[in-house]
Design an enzyme around this catalytic site. Structure first.
Site, PDB file in Angstrom:
ATOM      1  N   SER A 128       0.839  -1.196   0.000  1.00 50.32           N
ATOM      2  CA  SER A 128       0.000   0.000   0.000  1.00 50.32           C
ATOM      3  C   SER A 128       0.874   1.246   0.000  1.00 50.32           C
ATOM      4  O   SER A 128       1.982   1.245   0.559  1.00 50.32           O
ATOM      5  CB  SER A 128      -0.848  -0.030   1.272  1.00 50.32           C
ATOM      6  OG  SER A 128      -1.464   1.207   1.498  1.00 50.32           O
ATOM      7  N   TYR A 152      -1.865  -0.634  11.055  1.00 48.23           N
ATOM      8  CA  TYR A 152      -2.100  -1.260   9.745  1.00 48.23           C
ATOM      9  C   TYR A 152      -0.901  -1.036   8.831  1.00 48.23           C
ATOM     10  O   TYR A 152      -0.369  -1.976   8.225  1.00 48.23           O
ATOM     11  CB  TYR A 152      -3.380  -0.694   9.106  1.00 48.23           C
ATOM     12  CG  TYR A 152      -3.478  -1.012   7.623  1.00 48.23           C
ATOM     13  CD1 TYR A 152      -3.729  -2.301   7.193  1.00 48.23           C
ATOM     14  CD2 TYR A 152      -3.272  -0.015   6.656  1.00 48.23           C
ATOM     15  CE1 TYR A 152      -3.793  -2.595   5.826  1.00 48.23           C
ATOM     16  CE2 TYR A 152      -3.340  -0.294   5.308  1.00 48.23           C
ATOM     17  CZ  TYR A 152      -3.602  -1.594   4.897  1.00 48.23           C
ATOM     18  OH  TYR A 152      -3.648  -1.881   3.552  1.00 48.23           O
ATOM     19  N   LYS A 156       2.102  -3.654   6.983  1.00 54.83           N
ATOM     20  CA  LYS A 156       2.522  -3.692   5.564  1.00 54.83           C
ATOM     21  C   LYS A 156       4.028  -3.506   5.463  1.00 54.83           C
ATOM     22  O   LYS A 156       4.705  -4.190   4.680  1.00 54.83           O
ATOM     23  CB  LYS A 156       1.806  -2.603   4.759  1.00 54.83           C
ATOM     24  CG  LYS A 156       0.327  -2.826   4.579  1.00 54.83           C
ATOM     25  CD  LYS A 156       0.040  -4.005   3.663  1.00 54.83           C
ATOM     26  CE  LYS A 156      -1.424  -4.366   3.599  1.00 54.83           C
ATOM     27  NZ  LYS A 156      -1.706  -5.660   2.985  1.00 54.83           N
TER      28      LYS A 156
HETATM   29  P1  NAD Z   1     -10.973  -6.997   1.345  1.00 52.89           P
HETATM   30  O1  NAD Z   1     -11.202  -6.959   2.802  1.00 52.89           O
HETATM   31  O2  NAD Z   1     -12.116  -6.755   0.441  1.00 52.89           O
HETATM   32  O3  NAD Z   1     -10.332  -8.398   0.934  1.00 52.89           O
HETATM   33  C1  NAD Z   1      -9.496  -9.125   1.793  1.00 52.89           C
HETATM   34  C2  NAD Z   1      -9.958 -10.575   1.753  1.00 52.89           C
HETATM   35  O4  NAD Z   1      -9.101 -11.338   2.604  1.00 52.89           O
HETATM   36  C3  NAD Z   1     -11.387 -10.769   2.262  1.00 52.89           C
HETATM   37  O5  NAD Z   1     -12.095 -11.602   1.361  1.00 52.89           O
HETATM   38  C4  NAD Z   1     -11.202 -11.452   3.610  1.00 52.89           C
HETATM   39  O6  NAD Z   1     -12.290 -12.327   3.913  1.00 52.89           O
HETATM   40  C5  NAD Z   1      -9.894 -12.203   3.389  1.00 52.89           C
HETATM   41  N1  NAD Z   1      -9.135 -12.456   4.606  1.00 52.89           N
HETATM   42  C6  NAD Z   1      -8.798 -11.579   5.579  1.00 52.89           C
HETATM   43  N2  NAD Z   1      -8.071 -12.192   6.520  1.00 52.89           N
HETATM   44  C7  NAD Z   1      -7.918 -13.481   6.134  1.00 52.89           C
HETATM   45  C8  NAD Z   1      -7.271 -14.602   6.676  1.00 52.89           C
HETATM   46  N3  NAD Z   1      -6.633 -14.531   7.853  1.00 52.89           N
HETATM   47  N4  NAD Z   1      -7.317 -15.770   6.004  1.00 52.89           N
HETATM   48  C9  NAD Z   1      -7.973 -15.865   4.823  1.00 52.89           C
HETATM   49  N5  NAD Z   1      -8.620 -14.831   4.262  1.00 52.89           N
HETATM   50  C10 NAD Z   1      -8.597 -13.659   4.910  1.00 52.89           C
HETATM   51  O7  NAD Z   1      -9.775  -5.974   1.053  1.00 52.89           O
HETATM   52  P2  NAD Z   1      -9.226  -5.446  -0.349  1.00 52.89           P
HETATM   53  O8  NAD Z   1      -9.584  -4.006  -0.469  1.00 52.89           O
HETATM   54  O9  NAD Z   1      -9.561  -6.388  -1.432  1.00 52.89           O
HETATM   55  O10 NAD Z   1      -7.666  -5.486  -0.030  1.00 52.89           O
HETATM   56  C11 NAD Z   1      -6.862  -6.584  -0.423  1.00 52.89           C
HETATM   57  C12 NAD Z   1      -5.450  -6.318   0.023  1.00 52.89           C
HETATM   58  O11 NAD Z   1      -4.993  -5.097  -0.542  1.00 52.89           O
HETATM   59  C13 NAD Z   1      -5.295  -6.152   1.545  1.00 52.89           C
HETATM   60  O12 NAD Z   1      -4.103  -6.798   1.940  1.00 52.89           O
HETATM   61  C14 NAD Z   1      -5.201  -4.667   1.735  1.00 52.89           C
HETATM   62  O13 NAD Z   1      -4.444  -4.331   2.875  1.00 52.89           O
HETATM   63  C15 NAD Z   1      -4.479  -4.248   0.461  1.00 52.89           C
HETATM   64  N6  NAD Z   1      -4.740  -2.852   0.094  1.00 52.89           N
HETATM   65  C16 NAD Z   1      -6.028  -2.423  -0.044  1.00 52.89           C
HETATM   66  C17 NAD Z   1      -6.278  -1.087  -0.372  1.00 52.89           C
HETATM   67  C18 NAD Z   1      -7.685  -0.576  -0.486  1.00 52.89           C
HETATM   68  O14 NAD Z   1      -7.872   0.638  -0.371  1.00 52.89           O
HETATM   69  N7  NAD Z   1      -8.675  -1.413  -0.735  1.00 52.89           N
HETATM   70  C19 NAD Z   1      -5.200  -0.201  -0.579  1.00 52.89           C
HETATM   71  C20 NAD Z   1      -3.897  -0.685  -0.447  1.00 52.89           C
HETATM   72  C21 NAD Z   1      -3.691  -2.018  -0.107  1.00 52.89           C
HETATM   73  C1  WQD Z   2      -9.647   9.715   0.833  1.00 56.98           C
HETATM   74  C2  WQD Z   2      -9.896  11.203   1.053  1.00 56.98           C
HETATM   75  C3  WQD Z   2     -10.206  11.777   3.375  1.00 56.98           C
HETATM   76  C4  WQD Z   2     -13.939   9.537   3.892  1.00 56.98           C
HETATM   77  C5  WQD Z   2      -6.896   4.801   3.018  1.00 56.98           C
HETATM   78  C6  WQD Z   2      -5.841   4.118   3.838  1.00 56.98           C
HETATM   79  C7  WQD Z   2      -4.720   3.654   2.961  1.00 56.98           C
HETATM   80  C8  WQD Z   2      -5.226   2.803   1.791  1.00 56.98           C
HETATM   81  C9  WQD Z   2      -6.349   3.463   1.080  1.00 56.98           C
HETATM   82  C10 WQD Z   2      -5.067   0.486   2.375  1.00 56.98           C
HETATM   83  C11 WQD Z   2      -9.150  11.777   2.254  1.00 56.98           C
HETATM   84  C12 WQD Z   2     -11.462  12.024   2.587  1.00 56.98           C
HETATM   85  C13 WQD Z   2     -12.792  10.106   3.361  1.00 56.98           C
HETATM   86  C14 WQD Z   2     -15.010  10.400   4.265  1.00 56.98           C
HETATM   87  C15 WQD Z   2     -13.718  12.295   3.548  1.00 56.98           C
HETATM   88  N1  WQD Z   2      -5.753   1.542   2.233  1.00 56.98           N
HETATM   89  N2  WQD Z   2     -12.695  11.451   3.189  1.00 56.98           N
HETATM   90  N3  WQD Z   2     -14.856  11.736   4.066  1.00 56.98           N
HETATM   91  O1  WQD Z   2      -7.196   7.868   3.708  1.00 56.98           O
HETATM   92  O2  WQD Z   2      -6.284   8.164   1.357  1.00 56.98           O
HETATM   93  O3  WQD Z   2      -6.327   5.930   2.363  1.00 56.98           O
HETATM   94  O4  WQD Z   2      -7.358   3.884   2.004  1.00 56.98           O
HETATM   95  O5  WQD Z   2      -3.890   0.331   2.283  1.00 56.98           O
HETATM   96  O6  WQD Z   2      -3.849   2.940   3.782  1.00 56.98           O
HETATM   97  O7  WQD Z   2      -5.365   5.050   4.803  1.00 56.98           O
HETATM   98  O8  WQD Z   2      -8.456   6.963   1.680  1.00 56.98           O
HETATM   99  O9  WQD Z   2     -10.811   6.894   1.005  1.00 56.98           O
HETATM  100  O10 WQD Z   2     -10.264   7.012   3.468  1.00 56.98           O
HETATM  101  O11 WQD Z   2      -9.876   9.007   2.048  1.00 56.98           O
HETATM  102  O12 WQD Z   2     -13.634  13.511   3.401  1.00 56.98           O
HETATM  103  O13 WQD Z   2     -16.043   9.932   4.760  1.00 56.98           O
HETATM  104  O14 WQD Z   2     -11.291  11.383   1.355  1.00 56.98           O
HETATM  105  O15 WQD Z   2      -9.995  12.775   4.337  1.00 56.98           O
HETATM  106  O16 WQD Z   2      -8.789  13.100   1.932  1.00 56.98           O
HETATM  107  P1  WQD Z   2      -7.032   7.343   2.340  1.00 56.98           P
HETATM  108  P2  WQD Z   2      -9.920   7.397   2.072  1.00 56.98           P
END
Ligand code: NAD
Ligand code: WQD
Length: 339
Positions: A128, A152, A156
């Site tokens: 991330s 979190y 990572k």
């Molecule tokens: P998500 O929660 O939709 O998907 C994660 C999946 O993993 C779910 O289906 C959950 O049931 C499964 N899971 C969680 N813990 C588990 C375990 N211990 N064993 C087996 N399955 C398990 O999340 P996502 O948005 O699809 O994110 C996927 C990955 O990408 C995560 O590692 C997240 O940290 C990373 N990521 C997400 C974002 C985002 O904004 N969505 C941004 C950056 C990184």
């Molecule tokens: C985006 C913008 C908020 C909600 C997060 C995690 C990051 C990554 C992605 C996993 C910001 C604003 C949000 C709301 C708002 N995930 N906002 N009202 O914070 O950039 O990143 O998700 O790895 O680790 O921190 O994403 O979608 O929460 O926010 O005004 O109800 O929207 O302040 O400027 P963020 P976000």
């Protein structure tokens, strides 16, 4: 990895995993989903089969269950793993750090043990942009210093460091950490997308709930940032572009060795109010909002330098902000009508 190879997706039923499953199946890979459904629904599997017309192997299990994972890797003749499984809510991680380290870090250690026993050395890890902490400069390239501002993010960072150590210890390892910026949107069918069980933490699913009348208004977290309209600026990337990035990453693994980290972003930032306006265009209704205090820990602006992905993976994001919003809206409408 070549077409025809079998790939295991931990967390494959989740938001990003399910979209990646579609892209991999369409490209001719065999896809096995490994998930404990802690944050996803079993109905995703049927929807994936409807979208692709293909069969997906499903193993219901926890990544911390090394024996079940190893069995799945062997039984499905897996060549590479994409490791999506993890917990991802920043606020929750502050309240439950042990749970986050257990699920994310211990889960990854378990996966690495299972892969080692099954003789698998190819891994793509869901990292991330959060590993960059407070931006020191923009756009953020992969050489930007890493740090964590919450548990979190620390999970990572620790996992990335563990994977780098592993690659240093064993030259046969091929490990790619993909650092996602802000994934949004849904598959064009509207059959899969992001629909959190609780009140969403992230902007786009929150806006979608307001648009569908399930929440009264959006709280905009601060309008006094040093940005063009005062609201936070982020690099939103269409989840199908992100999924394509995983396909490109897998193909790249075949000709690489060692550990590498690559940004997956668009290189362009949009403010909260720009997102609101784009979503209003997509759904044809107003999104009421109120300006509130800044959210603790938020930064003003964050967007990627996306050149490395283009140079190494031959991948870049193609889809527009409009496509992000229209696809998210299509998914939301379907989810609401079938609830
Ligand atoms: P998500 O929660 O939709 O998907 C994660 C999946 O993993 C779910 O289906 C959950 O049931 C499964 N899971 C969680 N813990 C588990 C375990 N211990 N064993 C087996 N399955 C398990 O999340 P996502 O948005 O699809 O994110 C996927 C990955 O990408 C995560 O590692 C997240 O940290 C990373 N990521 C997400 C974002 C985002 O904004 N969505 C941004 C950056 C990184
Ligand atoms: C985006 C913008 C908020 C909600 C997060 C995690 C990051 C990554 C992605 C996993 C910001 C604003 C949000 C709301 C708002 N995930 N906002 N009202 O914070 O950039 O990143 O998700 O790895 O680790 O921190 O994403 O979608 O929460 O926010 O005004 O109800 O929207 O302040 O400027 P963020 P976000």
């Amino acid at each position: 990895m070549q077409k025809g190879n079998n790939i295991l997706l931990t967390g494959g039923a989740g938001y990003i995993g399910s979209h990646t499953a579609v892209v991999l199946a369409d490209a001719g890979y065999g896809v096995t989903l490994y998930d404990n459904f802690s944050n996803s629904s079993r109905s995703v599997i049927q929807n994936l089969q409807t979208i692709t017309g293909q069969r997906f192997n499903l193993v219901e299990g926890d990544v911390r269950d090394t024996a079940t994972l190893e069995r799945a890797l062997r039984e499905h003749d897996i060549e590479a793993v994409i490791h999506f499984a993890g917990l991802k809510a920043v606020g929750e991680s502050v309240e439950k750090p042990v749970e986050y380290f257990d699920n994310n870090v211990v889960g990854t250690v378990s996966l690495l043990k299972a892969m080692h026993c099954a003789g698998i050395r190819n891994l793509v890890f869901s990292s991330s942009a959060t590993v960059y902490g407070q931006p020191h400069y923009l756009p953020i390239d992969e050489s930007h210093p890493t740090s964590a501002t919450n548990p979190y993010g620390r999970t990572k960072l620790h996992i990335e460091e563990l994977l780098a150590d592993l690659a240093r210890s064993d030259s046969s390892q091929r490990i790619l950490c993909l650092r996602y910026f802000n994934p949004v949107g849904a598959h064009e069918s509207g059959l899969i997308g992001e629909d959190p069980n609780d009140i969403p933490n992230n902007l786009m699913p929150y806006i979608a709930r307001v648009a569908s009348g399930r929440l009264p208004h959006l709280n905009v977290f601060g309008d006094d940032y040093d940005t063009p309209d005062g609201t936070g600026v982020r690099d939103y990337i269409h989840v199908m572009d992100l999924a394509d990035g995983h396909l490109a990453g897998l193909m790249h693994l075949q000709k690489s060795t060692g550990w590498q980290a690559i940004n997956l972003g668009t290189g362009k930032g949009f403010s909260v109010l720009e997102m609101v306006r784009a979503f209003e265009q997509a759904c044809g209704r107003p999104i009421p909002y109120q300006i509130t205090d800044r959210r603790a820990g938020d930064i003003a602006t964050c967007y990627a330098k996306a050149d490395k992905a283009w140079q190494h993976l031959g991948w870049r994001a193609e889809r527009t902000l409009e496509e992000m919003c229209t696809s998210a809206w299509r998914f939301t409408q379907r989810a609401v009508s079938s609830a």
